[in-house]
Design an enzyme around this catalytic site. Structure first.
Site, PDB file in Angstrom:
ATOM      1  N   CYS A  21      45.743 -17.328  13.255  1.00  0.00           N
ATOM      2  CA  CYS A  21      45.836 -16.279  12.116  1.00  0.00           C
ATOM      3  C   CYS A  21      45.533 -16.800  10.536  1.00  0.00           C
ATOM      4  O   CYS A  21      45.473 -16.173   9.707  1.00  0.00           O
ATOM      5  CB  CYS A  21      47.240 -15.914  12.060  1.00  0.00           C
ATOM      6  SG  CYS A  21      48.665 -17.063  12.013  1.00  0.00           S
ATOM      7  N   GLU A  55      54.828 -11.226  12.162  1.00  0.00           N
ATOM      8  CA  GLU A  55      53.807 -12.232  11.760  1.00  0.00           C
ATOM      9  C   GLU A  55      52.245 -11.527  12.081  1.00  0.00           C
ATOM     10  O   GLU A  55      52.151 -11.712  13.275  1.00  0.00           O
ATOM     11  CB  GLU A  55      53.911 -13.558  12.378  1.00  0.00           C
ATOM     12  CG  GLU A  55      55.428 -14.430  11.983  1.00  0.00           C
ATOM     13  CD  GLU A  55      55.025 -14.741  10.452  1.00  0.00           C
ATOM     14  OE1 GLU A  55      54.033 -14.892   9.892  1.00  0.00           O
ATOM     15  OE2 GLU A  55      56.152 -15.411   9.787  1.00  0.00           O
TER      16      GLU A  55
END
Length: 539
Positions: A330, A296
């Site tokens: 993010c 990720e």
């Protein structure tokens, strides 16, 4: 989420009186925040002035002693004794031993333990959220919300523990059964980033546990107290149920521990959350040993608002996605594409909304915007703003470091850059929003997809045809594709992750559980004959 964003838009600015006077950061015992009366609540989480950073059924730590600091004032909070390499190897050994019994526990019983972990987190949700706010720097409501994500995924995983499994497939051979069998991988290594020090571990941990794995966790060094506090809560649940503590192990440490996990063949799956640059190195190390990784990584996310967009949704969504967590998600929006007909109006209204954001100590419930996590992040912010100016951008709001203790910067809006400017294609983990003007659907969909990352994206429109084109093969190439909501704020029920340089991993809901298991295709012959597939005769 939108209620919070609307509040950001509507509240009037107030001069914060919450900033502490500037002091020189130091790690001396007498100045640690944990000794101050107003931070005595830290001891309710089992934290002390010096904390063991390794757990494998017992607390220990023979490595470097570090200090974590509060981003709101750069004062030292407490110290942590990190893992030595000896601690790491011993912890892996204990975890592998614990797996032997945990894998034999029926999945629904494992789900019951995860449910109890969720209940234990519920009891500590306010105080643990407060620690997230103190050590990471995000505002209190987001810190509490992050713990809530762990609670939610525990509930989800408890139900999932009764549902995981493979299909029975039709065999072409008489007297044969064809089935899929799913088994745990073994030891799941979890490396998490500073920006979500609880939730990302929770996503991985809850699903890994119900699928029959044990875990070893390395959190970000700068949020080590959160890692320790969470592990203490989980450890008590395991101990109360006569289970080995090493099922959920912890090794606080730096790059040496992370590298060891990536290279260690005993780690059957390594879940890594962090930058694309480091993620590439991790992927190569894991692949070199033919291991499994779940990545990720970065995101350079866009919101697109068409001329028919409902601006009462666009404005709070863009504001929350750009300014929430001080731009350190993010999924934070970095690029805002506005149709030429609404560009000027939206920019002006965003500037007005930005001017009304209440800034201060993030653990104050009235504050909506906190600091960046580190001094280095402030330097990166300054460098990005200067580079944007050099490339032709105009700072229409913010752009400066705030004159306050701590790592505070002004939320910033930049216009006038080309959509493909180098700085625009560089992810900066800070509250900088680049705003662009577009004319057609085709060009803006292309602009959305031209960056290397592919995490989250969102359009605002009422056109059903456009919505389904956006969701289709020529639309967004991201792992998260939204309509009329922000890029940030994902629910735990869907698979979370992105494409391209975001890494391709999927965590949390949907069928993300499959990444934590190995699949076997099994053919069972219950007849007395031995027919071969494809009608082959070998006689």
């Amino acid at each position: 989420m939108l209620r919070l964003a609307r509040t950001l838009c509507e509240q009037t600015v107030k001069t914060s009186k919450l900033f502490l006077p500037p002091r020189r950061p130091t790690a001396l015992m007498s100045t640690l925040l944990i000794h101050h009366p107003q931070y005595a609540w830290l001891q309710e989480l089992g934290l002390r002035e010096e904390n063991a950073g390794v757990y494998n059924g017992n607390w220990r730590g023979g490595g470097e002693v570090i200090t974590t600091y509060c981003p709101a004032n750069n004062e030292p909070i407490a110290r942590i004794r990190q893992a030595s390499m000896e601690d790491y190897h011993e912890t892996v050994k204990e975890a592998k031993e614990a797996w032997k019994m945990w894998a034999e526990v029926p999945a629904p019983k494992r789900g019951e333990i995860v449910r109890k972990i969720g209940d234990a987190l519920r009891e500590k949700i306010q105080i643990l959220g407060k620690l997230v706010s103190l050590e990471m720097g995000k505002i209190l409501v987001e810190g509490i919300g992050e713990v809530q994500e762990y609670v939610d995924i525990c509930d989800y995983a408890a139900g999932l523990s009764r549902m995981i499994g493979g299909p029975i497939l039709p065999s072409e051979r008489p007297g044969h059964a064809l089935i899929e069998q799913w088994n745990p991988l073994g030891l799941v290594g979890i490396i998490t980033a500073f920006n979500f020090p609880v939730a990302v571990f929770g996503w991985n941990n809850a699903i890994a546990l119900i699928t029959g794995n044990v875990c070893i966790w390395k959190g970000a060094p700068t949020t080590s107290l959160v890692s320790i506090a969470v592990t203490k809560i989980v450890a008590k649940v395991l101990e109360d149920n006569d289970l080995p503590g090493a099922i959920c192990s912890l090794t606080c440490g730096g790059a040496d521990i992370g590298t060891a996990m990536a290279k260690d063949a005993r780690v059957n799956l390594l879940s890594f959350t962090g930058s694309t640059q480091v993620g590439k190195q991790v992927a190569l190390m894991v692949q070199e040993r033919f291991g499994k990784s779940l990545l990720e990584l970065g995101g350079n996310n866009a919101i697109i608002a068409f001329e028919d967009a409902d601006l009462s949704l666009v404005l709070p969504s863009a504001l929350f996605a750009a300014v929430g967590t001080a731009g350190q998600r993010c999924t934070s929006v970095r690029r805002l594409f506005l149709h030429e007909r609404i560009h000027e109006e939206v920019v002006q209204r965003l500037k007005s909304a930005y001017s009304q954001i209440r800034v201060g100590n993030p653990w104050d419930p009235n504050i909506l915007y906190g600091p960046l996590h580190t001094k280095n992040a402030v330097k990166m912010f300054v460098g990005a703003v200067e580079e944007a100016k050099r490339e032709g951008g105009t700072v229409v709001y913010g752009g400066k470091v705030m004159d306050h203790p701590g790592n505070y910067v002004e939320p910033t809006i930049v216009t006038g850059l080309p959509h493909d400017a180098p700085i625009v294609h560089t992810e900066t983990f800070a509250p900088i929003l680049y705003v662009f003007k577009f004319k057609t659907e085709e060009e803006v969909f292309t602009w959305n997809n031209e960056v290397k990352q592919g995490l989250s994206s969102s359009i605002f429109t009422k056109d059903l045809g456009r919505i389904f084109r956006w969701l289709g093969p020529k639309g967004s190439d991201c792992g998260i594709v939204n309509v009329n909501i922000p890029t940030s704020g994902a629910e735990i029920g869907g698979a979370f992750g992105g494409e391209k340089h975001t890494g391709g991993g999927r965590e949390s809901g949907s069928d993300a559980w499959k990444q934590y298991m190995r699949r076997s295709t099994c053919t069972i012959n219950y007849s007395t004959n031995l027919p071969l597939a494809q009608g082959i005769k070998f006689e």
